[in-house]
Design a protein around this motif. Structure first.
Motif, mmCIF file in Angstrom:
data_model
loop_
_atom_site.group_PDB
_atom_site.id
_atom_site.type_symbol
_atom_site.label_atom_id
_atom_site.label_comp_id
_atom_site.label_asym_id
_atom_site.label_seq_id
_atom_site.Cartn_x
_atom_site.Cartn_y
_atom_site.Cartn_z
ATOM 1 N N LYS A 17 15.223 30.498 30.657
ATOM 2 C CA LYS A 17 16.094 29.672 31.220
ATOM 3 C C LYS A 17 16.746 29.527 30.810
ATOM 4 C CE LYS A 17 13.475 25.103 29.762
ATOM 5 N NZ LYS A 17 12.438 23.985 29.273
ATOM 6 N N PRO A 18 18.020 28.419 31.396
ATOM 7 C CA PRO A 18 19.038 28.544 30.969
ATOM 8 C C PRO A 18 19.273 27.233 30.262
ATOM 9 C CG PRO A 18 19.057 27.403 33.289
ATOM 10 C CD PRO A 18 17.318 27.656 33.044
ATOM 11 N N LYS A 19 18.434 25.872 30.264
ATOM 12 C CA LYS A 19 18.578 25.238 29.345
ATOM 13 C C LYS A 19 17.296 24.736 28.618
ATOM 14 C CE LYS A 19 21.783 22.819 32.941
ATOM 15 N NZ LYS A 19 21.735 21.571 33.562
ATOM 16 N N PRO A 20 17.719 24.998 27.503
ATOM 17 C CA PRO A 20 16.483 24.945 26.365
ATOM 18 C C PRO A 20 16.584 23.827 25.622
ATOM 19 C CG PRO A 20 17.556 26.706 25.956
ATOM 20 C CD PRO A 20 18.495 26.468 27.201
ATOM 21 N N ILE B 44 21.927 34.979 26.554
ATOM 22 C CA ILE B 44 22.643 34.235 25.399
ATOM 23 C C ILE B 44 23.299 33.185 25.056
ATOM 24 C CG2 ILE B 44 22.905 34.865 23.348
ATOM 25 C CD1 ILE B 44 20.628 37.194 23.488
ATOM 26 N N ASN B 45 24.096 34.274 25.887
ATOM 27 C CA ASN B 45 25.798 33.044 26.061
ATOM 28 C C ASN B 45 25.478 32.336 26.072
ATOM 29 O OD1 ASN B 45 27.882 35.154 24.916
ATOM 30 N ND2 ASN B 45 27.805 36.549 26.258
ATOM 31 N N THR B 46 24.624 31.464 27.741
ATOM 32 C CA THR B 46 24.680 30.308 28.667
ATOM 33 C C THR B 46 23.940 29.375 27.853
ATOM 34 O OG1 THR B 46 23.871 32.266 30.517
ATOM 35 C CG2 THR B 46 22.833 30.097 30.756
ATOM 36 N N VAL B 47 22.751 29.875 27.236
ATOM 37 C CA VAL B 47 22.160 29.335 26.002
ATOM 38 C C VAL B 47 22.695 28.429 24.956
ATOM 39 C CG1 VAL B 47 19.593 29.596 27.295
ATOM 40 C CG2 VAL B 47 20.463 30.459 25.056
ATOM 41 N N ILE B 48 22.870 29.478 24.669
ATOM 42 C CA ILE B 48 24.115 28.819 23.333
ATOM 43 C C ILE B 48 25.429 27.763 23.977
ATOM 44 C CG2 ILE B 48 26.033 29.561 21.641
ATOM 45 C CD1 ILE B 48 24.785 31.891 20.895
ATOM 46 N N ASP B 49 26.102 28.716 24.818
ATOM 47 C CA ASP B 49 27.096 27.081 25.243
ATOM 48 C C ASP B 49 26.595 26.350 25.932
ATOM 49 O OD1 ASP B 49 29.248 29.671 25.379
ATOM 50 O OD2 ASP B 49 29.204 29.758 27.697
ATOM 51 N N TYR B 50 25.467 26.017 26.697
ATOM 52 C CA TYR B 50 24.714 24.896 26.581
ATOM 53 C C TYR B 50 24.795 24.367 25.717
ATOM 54 C CZ TYR B 50 20.728 21.631 28.325
ATOM 55 O OH TYR B 50 20.521 20.799 28.006
ATOM 56 N N ARG B 51 24.181 24.796 24.605
ATOM 57 C CA ARG B 51 23.496 24.328 23.431
ATOM 58 C C ARG B 51 24.858 23.288 22.861
ATOM 59 N NH1 ARG B 51 20.857 20.611 22.216
ATOM 60 N NH2 ARG B 51 19.674 22.535 24.061
ATOM 61 N N LEU B 52 26.111 23.758 22.609
ATOM 62 C CA LEU B 52 27.494 23.691 21.903
ATOM 63 C C LEU B 52 27.992 22.394 23.480
ATOM 64 C CD1 LEU B 52 29.068 26.966 20.915
ATOM 65 C CD2 LEU B 52 28.773 25.167 19.606
ATOM 66 N N ASP B 53 27.332 22.702 24.363
ATOM 67 C CA ASP B 53 27.606 21.240 25.075
ATOM 68 C C ASP B 53 27.072 19.914 24.999
ATOM 69 O OD1 ASP B 53 29.449 22.146 27.515
ATOM 70 O OD2 ASP B 53 28.179 21.029 28.353
ATOM 71 N N GLU B 54 26.147 20.226 24.362
ATOM 72 C CA GLU B 54 25.465 18.967 23.945
ATOM 73 C C GLU B 54 25.749 18.335 22.480
ATOM 74 O OE1 GLU B 54 21.948 17.767 25.816
ATOM 75 O OE2 GLU B 54 23.710 18.482 27.548
ATOM 76 N N VAL B 55 25.637 19.355 21.775
ATOM 77 C CA VAL B 55 26.325 18.749 20.999
ATOM 78 C C VAL B 55 27.191 18.084 21.244
ATOM 79 C CG1 VAL B 55 26.986 19.637 18.445
ATOM 80 C CG2 VAL B 55 25.039 20.500 19.476
ATOM 81 N N ASP B 56 28.593 18.477 21.780
ATOM 82 C CA ASP B 56 29.760 18.187 22.067
ATOM 83 C C ASP B 56 29.067 16.825 22.418
ATOM 84 O OD1 ASP B 56 31.887 19.718 20.753
ATOM 85 O OD2 ASP B 56 31.853 21.108 22.573
#
Lengths: 182, 182
Positions: free
Chosen positions: A85-88, B111-123
């Motif tokens: 899942k890409p968007k947890p 791993i990179n995908t979910v971390i990038d997504y989270r960083l995006d949301e935080v921004d």
DNA sequence: ATGCATACTATCAGTTTGATATATGGAAAC
DNA sequence: GTTTCCATATATCAAACTGATAGTATGCAT
């Protein structure tokens, strides 16, 4: 990533009962993914029904039977899908912050009480992380270490913010306390 | 401090419809206390039934009627009781961290995908806070400012931690990438 | 002897989630 | 010109989750 999936993940490191998983949730997992018996037992039943785990009854003397669950091949596959899942999500539900949003409706004393309580909880959490320590041996611990470090970082930031900014909430009530008490 | 109580609190700054409250939750409140229509509408109905709010129907042309809710004296009293709670909770439900706990079962790319997504949301979240800005005029904004500042502090800590430590999760997979790519 | 902790299971009312349905008007895309 | 999307506004529902409670047995403290 609901409770079912997390249980599935926990079972990859060995068979366990619902009671075991609860303790697991309470210790390391507890701070970022809460789950009680009310969600763990139904989750395990449902997983067993879908064939993602198997259950073995282990009779015990004087205690209820242990129901020990093991992950199946199908369960592993399901877990891998969930991990793709890409968007947890990452959600916070804070009564604490909701209360302080209405700080203007609270007394000085009430504000101090809830902040002190929160600081206490944060300290307990940091102590728990210290007791746990980091595991450098197994490669499968890199994730756990990363998450524990995350918890440490957030808790520390929380503590610092509360200590450095709590005065902004009581300043309006005490009006220049600093010079008045000299 | 469930959705009902938070709605009650929001209504202290003026009458509003369920739709209005949802937008309120989405903007400033959203990051630390999520609520959708599925909890807001039942909450307002329940509050009205208990006499803690009153409801006024305002017909509109071409749109459904607006149901505008106002807090009552009893509602204010109830809110004050809720604000006296000394141990408010603060819970996190993170699929993100739950996933990364099992990082050893994930690919480098996942791993990179979910971390990038989270960083995006935080921004996005930090941008939202900047747009909102702080309100220095009304005394009733001290709480909101404090909570916004808390959000800023936590989000920044989260961002820093992810940026500084993400390498620990992929190091095992890439083995000494630093010298191999020179 | 009464209360409490640990070990184990399980249920249940109440709450929340996330998706979906209904209805209309206006703006933008094709 | 028309389809498609978005904003306004309400509401419902299955599935999931929470937090409390309940039962049953051992052992330990007071």
């Amino acid at each position: 990533m609901d409770v079912k999936t997390v249980c599935l993940g926990m079972l990859t490191s060995g068979a366990a009962s619902g009671y075991d998983l609860k303790k697991y949730f309470e210790s390391s997992f507890g701070h970022f993914f809460v789950a009680g018996y009310g969600s763990i037992y139904p989750a395990l039943s449902s997983l067993a029904e879908s064939g993602l785990v198997t259950c073995r009854d282990i009779p015990q003397e004087g205690k209820p039977d242990r129901k020990v669950y093991s992950i199946t091949a199908a369960g592993r596959q399901e877990l891998m899908c969930a991990l793709a899942k890409p968007k947890p999500g990452h959600k916070v539900r804070s009564e604490f912050l909701a209360m302080l949003w209405f700080a203007h409706l609270m007394s000085h004393e009430q504000i101090n009480t809830v902040i002190d309580y929160r600081l206490d909880e944060v300290d307990k959490f940091l102590d728990m992380l210290d007791e746990l320590g980091d595991c450098d041996e197994h490669e499968e611990c890199t994730g756990a270490n990363f998450v524990a470090g995350f918890g440490r970082a957030i808790a520390t930031a929380c503590k610092n913010y509360l200590e450095e900014n709590r005065h902004t909430l009581v300043a309006g009530k005490t009006k220049e306390l600093k010079s008045a008490t000299g």
